[in-house]
Scaffold this motif. Structure first.
Motif, PDB file in Angstrom:
ATOM      1  N   THR A 132       6.478  -4.555   3.498  1.00  0.00           N
ATOM      2  CA  THR A 132       5.695  -5.264   2.493  1.00  0.00           C
ATOM      3  C   THR A 132       4.372  -5.707   3.105  1.00  0.00           C
ATOM      4  OG1 THR A 132       7.738  -6.054   1.497  1.00  0.00           O
ATOM      5  CG2 THR A 132       5.728  -7.163   0.844  1.00  0.00           C
ATOM      6  N   THR A 133       3.279  -5.476   2.372  1.00  0.00           N
ATOM      7  CA  THR A 133       1.946  -5.828   2.852  1.00  0.00           C
ATOM      8  C   THR A 133       1.357  -6.957   2.010  1.00  0.00           C
ATOM      9  OG1 THR A 133       0.797  -4.288   1.386  1.00  0.00           O
ATOM     10  CG2 THR A 133       1.541  -3.423   3.537  1.00  0.00           C
ATOM     11  N   ASN A 179      12.590  -5.987   2.642  1.00  0.00           N
ATOM     12  CA  ASN A 179      11.547  -4.954   2.562  1.00  0.00           C
ATOM     13  C   ASN A 179      10.624  -5.109   3.764  1.00  0.00           C
ATOM     14  OD1 ASN A 179      12.763  -5.115   0.033  1.00  0.00           O
ATOM     15  ND2 ASN A 179      10.957  -4.343  -0.992  1.00  0.00           N
ATOM     16  N   GLN A 222      -1.370  -6.719   0.396  1.00  0.00           N
ATOM     17  CA  GLN A 222      -1.814  -6.077  -0.848  1.00  0.00           C
ATOM     18  C   GLN A 222      -0.670  -5.980  -1.857  1.00  0.00           C
ATOM     19  OE1 GLN A 222      -2.585  -4.865   2.255  1.00  0.00           O
ATOM     20  NE2 GLN A 222      -4.687  -5.607   2.170  1.00  0.00           N
ATOM     21  N   ASP A 223       0.547  -5.715  -1.378  1.00  0.00           N
ATOM     22  CA  ASP A 223       1.713  -5.686  -2.265  1.00  0.00           C
ATOM     23  C   ASP A 223       1.921  -7.051  -2.907  1.00  0.00           C
ATOM     24  OD1 ASP A 223       2.339  -3.022  -1.629  1.00  0.00           O
ATOM     25  OD2 ASP A 223       3.668  -3.614   0.012  1.00  0.00           O
ATOM     26  N   ILE A 275       7.614  -1.630  -4.520  1.00  0.00           N
ATOM     27  CA  ILE A 275       7.204  -2.920  -5.058  1.00  0.00           C
ATOM     28  C   ILE A 275       6.496  -2.773  -6.403  1.00  0.00           C
ATOM     29  CG2 ILE A 275       5.619  -4.842  -4.651  1.00  0.00           C
ATOM     30  CD1 ILE A 275       6.658  -4.906  -1.806  1.00  0.00           C
ATOM     31  N   LYS A 276       5.699  -1.745  -6.567  1.00  0.00           N
ATOM     32  CA  LYS A 276       5.020  -1.547  -7.855  1.00  0.00           C
ATOM     33  C   LYS A 276       6.022  -1.309  -8.979  1.00  0.00           C
ATOM     34  CE  LYS A 276       0.647  -0.053  -5.985  1.00  0.00           C
ATOM     35  NZ  LYS A 276      -0.381   0.948  -5.920  1.00  0.00           N
TER      36      LYS A 276
END
Length: 110
Positions: free
Chosen positions: A48-49, A45, A51-52, A19-20
């Motif tokens: 995925t959190t 995905n 935070q993401d 993701i980054k």
């Protein structure tokens, strides 16, 4: 990143990248996308959190200030943990509904 444009929105789908890395690509392409209503599809995905998703807060805020919609599709996220500045929904249909509701709000002057 896969980009699919329609008359009503532009759909962005990451292609197996972290993701980054996707965010860095999005920031590079953003000048050409800032006038489009964006849907980002993280439905594939599974890891995925929250935070993401928070990494997209700045872009989401900028997009809304420009009078355009920004929606992320992501399953399995507790919506209560997401700030109001980011629209996160579990399905593509709900993302399109958000775009339509945003358009109505803009027409009404909200």
């Amino acid at each position: 990143m896969k980009i699919t444009s329609t008359e009503k929105y532009t759909l962005l789908t990451p292609e197996q990248e972290p993701i980054k890395t996707f965010l860095i690509e999005l920031e590079k392409e953003y000048s050409g996308l800032k006038s489009a209503h964006l849907i980002i599809d993280f439905s594939e995905n599974i890891n995925t959190t929250v935070q993401d998703l928070l990494l997209f807060l700045k872009i989401s805020t900028n997009h809304r200030e420009n009078g355009t919609s920004f929606v992320i599709i992501c399953k399995g996220i507790d919506i209560d943990e997401i700030p109001d500045e980011i629209n996160v929904v579990p399905t593509f249909e709900e993302a399109v509904d958000i775009l339509e509701m945003d358009a109505i709000e803009r027409d009404l002057g909200f």
